[in-house]
Design an enzyme around this catalytic site. Sequence first.
Site, PDB file in Angstrom:
ATOM      1  N   SER A 163       0.882  -1.097  -0.026  1.00  0.00           N
ATOM      2  CA  SER A 163      -0.047   0.202  -0.044  1.00  0.00           C
ATOM      3  C   SER A 163       0.882   1.258  -0.116  1.00  0.00           C
ATOM      4  CB  SER A 163      -1.090   0.003   1.108  1.00  0.00           C
ATOM      5  OG  SER A 163      -0.201  -0.021   2.510  1.00  0.00           O
ATOM      6  N   ILE A 175       3.007   4.463  -0.181  1.00  0.00           N
ATOM      7  CA  ILE A 175       4.397   4.746  -1.112  1.00  0.00           C
ATOM      8  C   ILE A 175       4.983   3.557  -1.722  1.00  0.00           C
ATOM      9  CG2 ILE A 175       6.610   5.748  -0.882  1.00  0.00           C
ATOM     10  CD1 ILE A 175       5.458   7.878   1.345  1.00  0.00           C
ATOM     11  N   ASP A 220       5.581  -8.087   1.402  1.00  0.00           N
ATOM     12  CA  ASP A 220       5.007  -7.489   2.323  1.00  0.00           C
ATOM     13  C   ASP A 220       4.180  -8.497   3.258  1.00  0.00           C
ATOM     14  OD1 ASP A 220       2.819  -5.838   3.876  1.00  0.00           O
ATOM     15  OD2 ASP A 220       3.628  -4.315   2.638  1.00  0.00           O
ATOM     16  N   ASP A 240       7.395 -11.219   6.729  1.00  0.00           N
ATOM     17  CA  ASP A 240       7.334 -10.301   7.737  1.00  0.00           C
ATOM     18  C   ASP A 240       8.559  -9.822   8.265  1.00  0.00           C
ATOM     19  OD1 ASP A 240       6.961  -9.180  10.483  1.00  0.00           O
ATOM     20  OD2 ASP A 240       6.248 -11.007  11.302  1.00  0.00           O
ATOM     21  N   VAL A 241       8.849  -8.197   8.079  1.00  0.00           N
ATOM     22  CA  VAL A 241      10.197  -7.803   8.405  1.00  0.00           C
ATOM     23  C   VAL A 241      10.645  -7.688   9.748  1.00  0.00           C
ATOM     24  CG1 VAL A 241       9.973  -6.370   6.336  1.00  0.00           C
ATOM     25  CG2 VAL A 241       9.300  -5.720   8.562  1.00  0.00           C
ATOM     26  N   TYR A 288       9.214   8.255  16.762  1.00  0.00           N
ATOM     27  CA  TYR A 288       9.177   8.359  15.338  1.00  0.00           C
ATOM     28  C   TYR A 288      10.109   9.143  14.858  1.00  0.00           C
ATOM     29  CZ  TYR A 288       7.308   8.852  10.403  1.00  0.00           C
ATOM     30  OH  TYR A 288       7.116   9.089   9.314  1.00  0.00           O
ATOM     31  N   LYS A 340      13.417   7.847  12.494  1.00  0.00           N
ATOM     32  CA  LYS A 340      14.006   8.289  11.238  1.00  0.00           C
ATOM     33  C   LYS A 340      15.019   9.100  11.208  1.00  0.00           C
ATOM     34  CE  LYS A 340       9.993   7.030   9.160  1.00  0.00           C
ATOM     35  NZ  LYS A 340      10.117   5.675   8.298  1.00  0.00           N
ATOM     36  N   VAL A 362       1.965  13.052   3.710  1.00  0.00           N
ATOM     37  CA  VAL A 362       1.490  12.055   2.348  1.00  0.00           C
ATOM     38  C   VAL A 362       0.248  11.493   2.770  1.00  0.00           C
ATOM     39  CG1 VAL A 362       2.362  10.434   0.636  1.00  0.00           C
ATOM     40  CG2 VAL A 362       3.972  11.780   1.763  1.00  0.00           C
ATOM     41  N   THR A 389      -1.367   8.248   3.115  1.00  0.00           N
ATOM     42  CA  THR A 389      -1.172   7.132   3.289  1.00  0.00           C
ATOM     43  C   THR A 389      -1.839   6.414   4.408  1.00  0.00           C
ATOM     44  OG1 THR A 389       0.719   7.005   4.330  1.00  0.00           O
ATOM     45  CG2 THR A 389       1.158   7.297   2.372  1.00  0.00           C
TER      46      THR A 389
END
Length: 266
Positions: A21, A23, A42, A75-76, A163, A167, A196, A198
């Site tokens: 989904s 980006i 994903d 699954d990362v 967050y 990042k 964005v 999303t």
Amino acid sequence: MTYADLFRLDGRRIAVVGGASGIGRESARALAAQGAEVLVADRDVAGAEETARLAAAERPAPGAETGAVSVHPLDVLDEAAVRTTADGWGALDGLVVTVGANVRKRMADYTLGDFDRVVALNLRAYLTLVQSVAPGMAERGRGSVVGLASMRAFQVEAGQSVYAASKAGLVQLLRTAAAEWGPRGVRFNAVAPGVVRTPLTDQIAADPQWYEAYARASALGRWAGAEEIAGAVAYLVSDASTYVTGSVLTVDGGWTAVDGRYEPSL
């Protein structure tokens, strides 16, 4: 290489992790449109399959090998699964990672569980993926890795502590990777979007006042669509950016240039 082919990706194999989904989906579509073979990975298999359908429709020659699209459940946060899946991918020319999470709370209200969730997706997963893919790229002497950071890596607000920290950490992780693997031909860059539309921003977009306040904060006076970030991703994996590494491409509609501005009557 001619300038007419500068952005073409024919014959390149690029994995998009987080491609179900947002980006990630739009990046997969953009890469397929430039001729790349796209591997959509994903945990959301249904979403990844829809992305694959949309990306396949972008292929320059439907039915041809160029621009083939495949789905890879992943699954990362499962380190063993990441390494096994990466081995199954074989030789990659590019890796695009768009996974992420945000828990919006004041620092006093943050739990260690919240912290672990955000850092695991926004930072630890990237480390595992880089470790799994970069050595193979280095052996072949080429490759490009693109990670999705955020303007919050540089500019914060209340409720964004972990967050923003994750990042900012991602930016430095990718910059360090650029230093370590650069001599062997592998490039690492970050894209730092602004606001964005999303699934990650649904909480904000559902509040009309919040949505409008964020729209007004950028120079363009609006939110971005996920498709407006995909061009930056495609650029960073293409030959148009062969001398770009260790950098952050900010795609924020001018937010970081003008945020907090006051426009006096002149």
